[in-house]
Write an enzyme that holds these catalytic residues in place. Structure first.
Site, PDB file in Angstrom:
ATOM      1  N   ARG A  17       0.829  -1.216   0.000  1.00  0.00           N
ATOM      2  CA  ARG A  17       0.000   0.000   0.000  1.00  0.00           C
ATOM      3  C   ARG A  17       0.858   1.259   0.000  1.00  0.00           C
ATOM      4  O   ARG A  17       0.578   2.211  -0.726  1.00  0.00           O
ATOM      5  CB  ARG A  17      -0.961  -0.005   1.190  1.00  0.00           C
ATOM      6  CG  ARG A  17      -2.034  -1.085   1.089  1.00  0.00           C
ATOM      7  CD  ARG A  17      -2.833  -1.202   2.364  1.00  0.00           C
ATOM      8  NE  ARG A  17      -1.929  -1.537   3.464  1.00  0.00           N
ATOM      9  CZ  ARG A  17      -2.231  -1.432   4.754  1.00  0.00           C
ATOM     10  NH1 ARG A  17      -3.412  -0.990   5.125  1.00  0.00           N
ATOM     11  NH2 ARG A  17      -1.367  -1.770   5.678  1.00  0.00           N
ATOM     12  N   ASN A  55      -5.995  -2.970   2.065  1.00  0.00           N
ATOM     13  CA  ASN A  55      -5.950  -4.422   2.186  1.00  0.00           C
ATOM     14  C   ASN A  55      -7.362  -4.953   2.319  1.00  0.00           C
ATOM     15  O   ASN A  55      -8.230  -4.288   2.884  1.00  0.00           O
ATOM     16  CB  ASN A  55      -5.160  -4.836   3.427  1.00  0.00           C
ATOM     17  CG  ASN A  55      -3.661  -4.689   3.251  1.00  0.00           C
ATOM     18  OD1 ASN A  55      -3.158  -4.599   2.145  1.00  0.00           O
ATOM     19  ND2 ASN A  55      -2.949  -4.669   4.359  1.00  0.00           N
TER      20      ASN A  55
END
Length: 99
Positions: free
Chosen positions: A24, A42
C-alpha cells in the site's frame, strides 16, 4: 493536475503476496509520482484493492505498475481491473491508504 485527454477511473484488485510487504505504501508513492488520485487498501481475503483516477495515459501507467511492479518484496500473481470508465471530473483530491 493537467487533464490532457479524457479522465479515466478504474477499480483494481491485486492477488499474490501483496500484504505485509509495504504494497500500500509503495502504491501510494507510485500514484503520487505518476500523478493519479484514488485509494488503496488491504482486504480480508489477502488481496489489495482500490481505485485509480486521472488522465488516461497516467491511469494506464499505474495499471502497468499494479500488474507488473508492486513493492520490492511483493509477488503479484495477477491484477484484475474492473468498472473502467470515462469520468467528467476527479472524485478525489489525492491518493490515500484506506484502513
Amino acid at each position: 493536475m493537467s487533464t490532457a485527454g479524457p479522465l479515466k477511473s478504474v477499480d483494481y484488485e491485486v492477488f499474490g503476496r501483496v500484504q505485509g510487504v509495504c504494497f500500500r505504501m509503495y502504491t501510494e508513492g507510485e500514484a503520487k509520482k505518476i500523478g493519479v488520485v484514488g485509494w488503496v487498501k488491504n482486504t480480508s481475503k489477502g488481496t489489495v484493492t482500490g481505485q485509480v483516477q486521472g488522465p488516461e495515459d497516467k491511469v494506464n501507467s499505474m495499471k502497468s505498475w499494479l500488474s507488473k511492479v508492486g513493492s520490492p518484496s511483493s509477488r503479484i500473481d495477477r491484477t484484475n481491473f474492473s468498472n473502467e470508465k470515462t469520468i467528467s471530473k476527479l472524485e478525489y483530491s489525492n491518493f490515500s491508504i484506506r484502513y
